[in-house]
Motif scaffolding. Sequence first.
Motif, PDB file in Angstrom:
ATOM      1  N   LEU A  51       0.866  -1.526   0.047  1.00  0.00           N
ATOM      2  CA  LEU A  51      -0.222   0.101  -0.080  1.00  0.00           C
ATOM      3  C   LEU A  51       0.584   1.535  -0.151  1.00  0.00           C
ATOM      4  CD1 LEU A  51      -3.062  -0.837   2.548  1.00  0.00           C
ATOM      5  CD2 LEU A  51      -3.050  -0.965   0.027  1.00  0.00           C
ATOM      6  N   GLU A  52       2.003   0.810   0.419  1.00  0.00           N
ATOM      7  CA  GLU A  52       3.056   1.924   0.264  1.00  0.00           C
ATOM      8  C   GLU A  52       3.380   2.991  -0.916  1.00  0.00           C
ATOM      9  OE1 GLU A  52       5.983   1.086   2.992  1.00  0.00           O
ATOM     10  OE2 GLU A  52       5.492   1.575   4.933  1.00  0.00           O
ATOM     11  N   PHE A  53       2.876   1.821  -2.103  1.00  0.00           N
ATOM     12  CA  PHE A  53       3.782   1.944  -3.326  1.00  0.00           C
ATOM     13  C   PHE A  53       2.066   2.979  -3.878  1.00  0.00           C
ATOM     14  CE2 PHE A  53       6.038  -2.505  -3.083  1.00  0.00           C
ATOM     15  CZ  PHE A  53       7.575  -1.066  -3.385  1.00  0.00           C
ATOM     16  N   ALA A  54       1.398   3.182  -2.776  1.00  0.00           N
ATOM     17  CA  ALA A  54      -0.042   3.906  -3.446  1.00  0.00           C
ATOM     18  C   ALA A  54       0.872   5.683  -3.877  1.00  0.00           C
ATOM     19  CB  ALA A  54      -1.216   3.892  -2.658  1.00  0.00           C
ATOM     20  N   GLY A  55       1.513   6.087  -2.324  1.00  0.00           N
ATOM     21  CA  GLY A  55       2.370   7.468  -2.125  1.00  0.00           C
ATOM     22  C   GLY A  55       1.705   8.585  -1.825  1.00  0.00           C
ATOM     23  N   GLU A  56       2.314   9.160  -1.529  1.00  0.00           N
ATOM     24  CA  GLU A  56       1.898  10.085  -0.167  1.00  0.00           C
ATOM     25  C   GLU A  56       0.906  11.224  -0.062  1.00  0.00           C
ATOM     26  OE1 GLU A  56       3.677  10.494   2.109  1.00  0.00           O
ATOM     27  OE2 GLU A  56       5.735   9.921   2.110  1.00  0.00           O
ATOM     28  N   ASN A  57       0.529  11.075  -1.112  1.00  0.00           N
ATOM     29  CA  ASN A  57      -0.867  11.644  -1.466  1.00  0.00           C
ATOM     30  C   ASN A  57      -2.358  10.688  -2.173  1.00  0.00           C
ATOM     31  OD1 ASN A  57      -0.079  14.290  -1.034  1.00  0.00           O
ATOM     32  ND2 ASN A  57       0.973  14.447  -2.891  1.00  0.00           N
ATOM     33  N   SER A  58      -1.756   9.664  -1.387  1.00  0.00           N
ATOM     34  CA  SER A  58      -3.448   8.603  -1.635  1.00  0.00           C
ATOM     35  C   SER A  58      -4.068   7.958  -0.380  1.00  0.00           C
ATOM     36  CB  SER A  58      -3.078   7.145  -1.918  1.00  0.00           C
ATOM     37  OG  SER A  58      -1.620   6.940  -0.848  1.00  0.00           O
ATOM     38  N   PHE A  59      -4.802   7.530  -0.542  1.00  0.00           N
ATOM     39  CA  PHE A  59      -6.181   7.369   0.031  1.00  0.00           C
ATOM     40  C   PHE A  59      -5.413   6.616   1.332  1.00  0.00           C
ATOM     41  CE2 PHE A  59      -9.078   4.019   1.727  1.00  0.00           C
ATOM     42  CZ  PHE A  59     -10.391   4.713   1.944  1.00  0.00           C
TER      43      PHE A  59
END
Length: 441
Positions: free
Chosen positions: A24-32
């Motif tokens: 889930l960290e691959f979703a990025g800083e601004n993700s849900f």
Amino acid sequence: MGTPNGRVKLNVGGRIFETTATTLEFAGENSFFRAMLDDNWNSAITEHFIDRNPDCFGVLLDLLRTGDLYIPPKIDKKLLYKEAEYYGILDQVWSAECAKFDGNRPRLARSLTGWSVRDGKISRAIHASPTGWCCVAHGSMAHVYDWMLEERPTINLDYHKVNDVHWVDSNNIVVSSNEKLDNGGMGLFNASTGELSYKFQVTDVLKGYRAGALGFNSDNKLFSSCNNANNGHGIGVWDQVTGKQINFLNRSPYRRQSYASRLQWLHDTNCMMIASFNPRNDISLYDVRNDKVVWSWSGVYAPNSYDVQDEKIFRDATAIEESNSICIVDWNECLGFMDLRGDGTINWRNSIKDVNPFSNWEYRSNNCYPKLAFHEGQLFSSLNDTITVYSGSDLVPTSQFLQSHGGPICDFSIAGDRLFALHRNEDVLDVWETPRGLTIS
């Protein structure tokens, strides 16, 4: 959150998914998922319910796991994009689906219709955003399309013709119009909502002037060609953050030049290319930091260029920093190259097209000016309904692409993974992409 080994359980629309916090960290800083990964947020919850589409979530979760995007035929692409936007991972979908635009391997992704560009007196300009959005100037309006190619609220200038549009970042667009600058002829608009953020301020010297072609540099300066009813010309300079005017360039050669049609920032030299096409062919480089012209060239003066039979009247220009040169194009799509380290001598090349000289007014009036763009090491030139691509260190012609309908291309723009081509005779905006699987290193 989750168990000590980092496993996370998600209930999406009634379907259970198990993954890891690392995925889930691959979703990025601004993700849900950023809040979910915050140790200070509901750490006691072992299963999180998300009231969204589980089929789309499965596809997006696999994207985070593998970096690859596979969309099953049963899933609607537009719905998947909407879900990705909700989770804040639209950029990952975009990167996985398309490569940087390669003119030798284009694919027509979509043709947008629904508004007319038939009136020859209506302005037609287009500018692409690096994030896959685009803005189209049409009469007194600017149409904005997002990455999913859905139209956002229209920017309306209350019956004042739009002269140029330009993205300053992924959220904001500058629009210039025929309205006088002291009455608010240039404004910053929110791309998503179409709302005016502010009007650019002017000093007394620019009262009565109108803004035209736009350009930007890396120091948050906005440049605009300006003219008035007394045939006065110059380049206005603003701080694009505050909207305050900070300079007005009307010294030689700007006083000699025609109304500037193209402004382009050269990052390596901190110069702005200023090009004028009618009635005089003029190009100059303005050094922003030292406030002086460092290179200039003046060509043919043609009060009515349709009457000029054999002269090389160019219709567009683009700077190519890689080769320290400027490329120009004439009506025949003959390309001319000027070395910025030289005396302005033009090295002309013929086009790969087998065409007759466009010396008669009737032919020219029924077609569009050729346009140029340089992107990712490739030179693009449009003529009639076709775009020609030049590649390699010598910029030799390597491919052509066209659409079967739409008529002449009046403008095109490239950024990121897309080329947008605006046609004149039909209400068509073509969107070209390079699929990820076609990329060759």
